[in-house]
Design an enzyme around this catalytic site. Sequence first.
Site, PDB file in Angstrom:
ATOM      1  N   GLU A 131     -13.332  10.400  -5.539  1.00  0.00           N
ATOM      2  CA  GLU A 131     -12.076  10.294  -5.582  1.00  0.00           C
ATOM      3  C   GLU A 131     -11.627  11.863  -5.799  1.00  0.00           C
ATOM      4  O   GLU A 131     -11.379  13.072  -6.761  1.00  0.00           O
ATOM      5  CB  GLU A 131     -11.281   9.512  -6.181  1.00  0.00           C
ATOM      6  CG  GLU A 131      -9.770  10.195  -5.717  1.00  0.00           C
ATOM      7  CD  GLU A 131      -8.762   8.814  -6.538  1.00  0.00           C
ATOM      8  OE1 GLU A 131      -7.698   8.566  -5.721  1.00  0.00           O
ATOM      9  OE2 GLU A 131      -9.129   8.192  -7.313  1.00  0.00           O
ATOM     10  N   HIS A 196      -4.652  11.371  -1.449  1.00  0.00           N
ATOM     11  CA  HIS A 196      -3.955  11.919  -1.739  1.00  0.00           C
ATOM     12  C   HIS A 196      -3.844  13.795  -0.841  1.00  0.00           C
ATOM     13  O   HIS A 196      -3.913  14.867  -0.938  1.00  0.00           O
ATOM     14  CB  HIS A 196      -5.150  13.618  -2.690  1.00  0.00           C
ATOM     15  CG  HIS A 196      -4.354  12.509  -4.005  1.00  0.00           C
ATOM     16  ND1 HIS A 196      -4.107  12.071  -4.815  1.00  0.00           N
ATOM     17  CD2 HIS A 196      -5.334  11.396  -4.657  1.00  0.00           C
ATOM     18  CE1 HIS A 196      -3.965  11.132  -5.615  1.00  0.00           C
ATOM     19  NE2 HIS A 196      -5.162  10.284  -5.546  1.00  0.00           N
ATOM     20  N   HIS A 217      -5.292   4.204  -1.554  1.00  0.00           N
ATOM     21  CA  HIS A 217      -4.036   3.651  -1.447  1.00  0.00           C
ATOM     22  C   HIS A 217      -3.363   4.139  -0.936  1.00  0.00           C
ATOM     23  O   HIS A 217      -2.255   4.641  -1.039  1.00  0.00           O
ATOM     24  CB  HIS A 217      -3.634   4.050  -3.233  1.00  0.00           C
ATOM     25  CG  HIS A 217      -3.818   5.429  -3.401  1.00  0.00           C
ATOM     26  ND1 HIS A 217      -3.437   6.958  -3.411  1.00  0.00           N
ATOM     27  CD2 HIS A 217      -4.942   5.625  -4.656  1.00  0.00           C
ATOM     28  CE1 HIS A 217      -4.458   7.905  -3.956  1.00  0.00           C
ATOM     29  NE2 HIS A 217      -4.956   7.046  -4.519  1.00  0.00           N
ATOM     30  N   ASP A 279      -7.420  -0.022  -8.533  1.00  0.00           N
ATOM     31  CA  ASP A 279      -7.421   1.665  -8.864  1.00  0.00           C
ATOM     32  C   ASP A 279      -7.318   1.597 -10.275  1.00  0.00           C
ATOM     33  O   ASP A 279      -6.454   2.339 -11.188  1.00  0.00           O
ATOM     34  CB  ASP A 279      -5.881   1.496  -8.346  1.00  0.00           C
ATOM     35  CG  ASP A 279      -5.825   3.367  -8.074  1.00  0.00           C
ATOM     36  OD1 ASP A 279      -7.366   4.281  -8.881  1.00  0.00           O
ATOM     37  OD2 ASP A 279      -4.662   4.481  -7.632  1.00  0.00           O
TER      38      ASP A 279
END
Length: 393
Positions: A131, A196, A217, A279
Amino acid sequence: MTLTKIFNGKILTPHRIINGGCVIIENGIIREVSKKNIEIDDAAEIDAHGKYIAPGFIDLHIHGGGGADFMDGTEEAFLTIAETHAKYGTTSMVPTTLTSEKEDLLKTLDLYEIANKNNKKGAQFLGMHLEGPYFAMSQRGAQDPRYIRDPDPEEYKEVLAHSSSITRWSAAPELKGAIDFAKYLKSKGVLAALAHTDAIYEEVLEGFENGYTLATHLYSGMSGVTRRNAFRYAGVIESAFIIDAMDVEIIADGIHLPAPLLKLIMKIKGPDRIALITDAMRAAGMPEGDSVLGPLKTGLKVIVEDGVAKLPDRSSFAGSVATADRLVRNMINMADVSLLDAVKMITVTPARIMNVHDRKGSLVSGKDADIVIFDENILVEKTIVSGRVIYNA
């Protein structure tokens, strides 16, 4: 040859519930799922006592639990997390990193290889999820801004050459070089996920066409409708809804996404395109109180209360402490989802997304005997990995 029979329960298949049947396991593989309770000589028997017999839960995105984080730099951390989440029905997981120094990332990848060989008591590992660090600074969330940057071909090629255990990598598709990055990931059989990110629809669509097929997410760390020079643009959230073939993962802890948003996502995407993820950070499965987000030595101090990690000033969430059973329970109780659909989103769908559906995700003859037994409240009684009971309440 070892034989095990699980009986006297309600067997969950992707399409129905079988009452009064049994599951036969041979050498860690499902041999048969029967509508009848078959008598088998010399088979070890597991009585489900009327509870549900379901495929083991698959967590595509997880950072920690049991007081440990995958970025702690120890094999023990990997094993602790795997064993902690097995208590809540997780039989497979994709260990996830945080944005960091390249050296720390490479060390974590090396530790994965060691831990994977020695992981006998916890949820199985399905490869690493990186990530970052290729994110939009404006959507960094809890990611360390010191390491955020555009994709660097020399860097990511070195990382991918260093380890064959990377199965997915999350990045922002609008960054310079992000499309070439996705193409390279695809050529190596690695799933590209968008995360993101401040992308608008046109950038998301280009990303999707070149490999960014999963939204990391959903709603967290991504753009919604925005204005530029007075004109409105659809963001990543709207794009994930518009692009029917895009998969989404959601933190269904009931806090990151309240009930109305869970219902909206379910209404638009459906169970075949939604993967439930924890998460989770290190405080999952631990008492509430002070904790650390990220590596134990250099991470961000946080406080855990109300079922979520928060910044010390309580101005923002700072991580999930969810477990897989909680995700399923929330989708049923908060989003009015059926038990079969809730389980599908943490078994069948993530297995397909991670391309392990040929061996995991459903109770079908020939697949791994990864099984969880739970009651009406999704409280886990037994977790079974490859035919071995690794958790017994």
